[in-house]
Design a protein around this motif. Sequence first.
Motif, PDB file in Angstrom:
ATOM      1  N   TYR A  55       0.851  -1.203   0.000  1.00  0.00           N
ATOM      2  CA  TYR A  55       0.000   0.000   0.000  1.00  0.00           C
ATOM      3  C   TYR A  55       0.884   1.248   0.000  1.00  0.00           C
ATOM      4  CZ  TYR A  55      -3.216   3.453   2.067  1.00  0.00           C
ATOM      5  OH  TYR A  55      -3.964   4.568   2.333  1.00  0.00           O
ATOM      6  N   GLY A  56       0.619   2.172  -0.902  1.00  0.00           N
ATOM      7  CA  GLY A  56       1.395   3.402  -0.985  1.00  0.00           C
ATOM      8  C   GLY A  56       2.609   3.318  -1.890  1.00  0.00           C
ATOM      9  N   ALA A  57       2.891   2.124  -2.438  1.00  0.00           N
ATOM     10  CA  ALA A  57       4.058   1.981  -3.326  1.00  0.00           C
ATOM     11  C   ALA A  57       3.888   2.875  -4.558  1.00  0.00           C
ATOM     12  CB  ALA A  57       4.207   0.527  -3.756  1.00  0.00           C
ATOM     13  N   ILE A  58       5.008   3.466  -5.026  1.00  0.00           N
ATOM     14  CA  ILE A  58       4.983   4.357  -6.198  1.00  0.00           C
ATOM     15  C   ILE A  58       5.638   3.630  -7.360  1.00  0.00           C
ATOM     16  CG2 ILE A  58       5.617   6.607  -7.110  1.00  0.00           C
ATOM     17  CD1 ILE A  58       5.909   7.551  -4.183  1.00  0.00           C
ATOM     18  N   GLN A  59       4.806   3.106  -8.243  1.00  0.00           N
ATOM     19  CA  GLN A  59       5.300   2.416  -9.428  1.00  0.00           C
ATOM     20  C   GLN A  59       5.618   3.430 -10.526  1.00  0.00           C
ATOM     21  OE1 GLN A  59       2.195  -0.340 -10.624  1.00  0.00           O
ATOM     22  NE2 GLN A  59       3.216  -2.029  -9.583  1.00  0.00           N
ATOM     23  N   VAL A  60       6.616   3.093 -11.329  1.00  0.00           N
ATOM     24  CA  VAL A  60       6.947   3.944 -12.474  1.00  0.00           C
ATOM     25  C   VAL A  60       6.928   3.075 -13.735  1.00  0.00           C
ATOM     26  CG1 VAL A  60       8.612   5.512 -13.507  1.00  0.00           C
ATOM     27  CG2 VAL A  60       8.371   5.423 -11.016  1.00  0.00           C
ATOM     28  N   PRO A  61       5.834   3.118 -14.499  1.00  0.00           N
ATOM     29  CA  PRO A  61       5.755   2.330 -15.734  1.00  0.00           C
ATOM     30  C   PRO A  61       6.617   2.943 -16.828  1.00  0.00           C
ATOM     31  CG  PRO A  61       3.772   3.636 -15.442  1.00  0.00           C
ATOM     32  CD  PRO A  61       4.605   3.853 -14.211  1.00  0.00           C
ATOM     33  N   SER A  62       6.556   2.366 -18.007  1.00  0.00           N
ATOM     34  CA  SER A  62       7.451   2.771 -19.085  1.00  0.00           C
ATOM     35  C   SER A  62       7.229   4.204 -19.554  1.00  0.00           C
ATOM     36  CB  SER A  62       7.310   1.814 -20.274  1.00  0.00           C
ATOM     37  OG  SER A  62       5.958   1.775 -20.710  1.00  0.00           O
ATOM     38  N   ASP A  63       6.021   4.774 -19.353  1.00  0.00           N
ATOM     39  CA  ASP A  63       5.796   6.161 -19.772  1.00  0.00           C
ATOM     40  C   ASP A  63       6.342   7.175 -18.755  1.00  0.00           C
ATOM     41  OD1 ASP A  63       3.997   6.117 -17.675  1.00  0.00           O
ATOM     42  OD2 ASP A  63       2.210   6.480 -18.895  1.00  0.00           O
TER      43      ASP A  63
END
Length: 314
Positions: free
Chosen positions: A236-244
């Motif tokens: 919970y609260g994790a900040i994902q950074v996808p390819s965009d």
Amino acid sequence: MSFEVLDPGMLALIQDTGRYGYQHIGVTTGGPMDEHAFLWANRLLNNELHAPQVEITFGKLRLLAHEDACIAITGADLGARINDQPVLPWQTYQISRGDRIEFTMPVSGLRAYLAVSGGFKATLKLGSCATVSREGLGGLDGDGAKLTKGDRLEFDAYEGSIVATVPDSELPDYRQPLRLGVIPGYQYRHFSAFERMKFFSCDYEVSQNIDRMGYRLSGDAIQSELNGIVSEGIAYGAIQVPSDGQPIVLMKDRQTIGGYPKIGCLSALDAGQLAQRGPGASVSFYLSDVADSEASRMLFNRRLQKGAAGISRD
């Protein structure tokens, strides 16, 4: 003893503090999007802190009281009214049989919490009534359904009276730009110093793509040195950074695994403040650590235990 749902509005869900111990089999926690507001609602009524409440998103919920009750309203100001008279959040109200409770439109924030003395009654599934519609769990009957017209929100009789208000120092201003602490994760080192600088110096904007699973932000794109990862458990609260390069903050109904690199994680209290922001709100980040987040939580828990005038200490 019950409230009858006359109109469920956009989204009204039964929530307790969540469903824990099952993420290893793919069952997420659910629970209130804003823990700060949820916990204060139960505290105002001297309820158990996990007692079930109604989380109202965006308003338009209308209820009819079939019995006397004591309620608390916290969180967003959704233009609440009792018998067509405006009332403010963050305090208790005495309700009489025949009264009508209504939430109109957002004035400040997105999510309000309605608690009743003793808590609402709901079917437990895997130890919780937290509604996660995607998984068909929680809610009044345990099937994951949101509240609908004609539902009865049952509760036990309460003959006492509680007059209590959350201290001014605990009232957030959801209209202010939000600045959140980020606890670096183990993939933090896979973002270069330049990418980290961009992330921490940018003012991101809450996009239209937000729900109980995640908040997608828009602003300066950042890139990881990792070209995706093997899916792993996510918090919970994790900040994902996808390819965009546009960050996604994972919220209470998130999936339990994900394959995007993560620059870090928000504390539960900070993620709750993000959950009160709508599209267009400004969000920025600063570097924090576990010790700071634990200290903030301990101070909050202490203030919650202390309560306020009109609230007894446990």
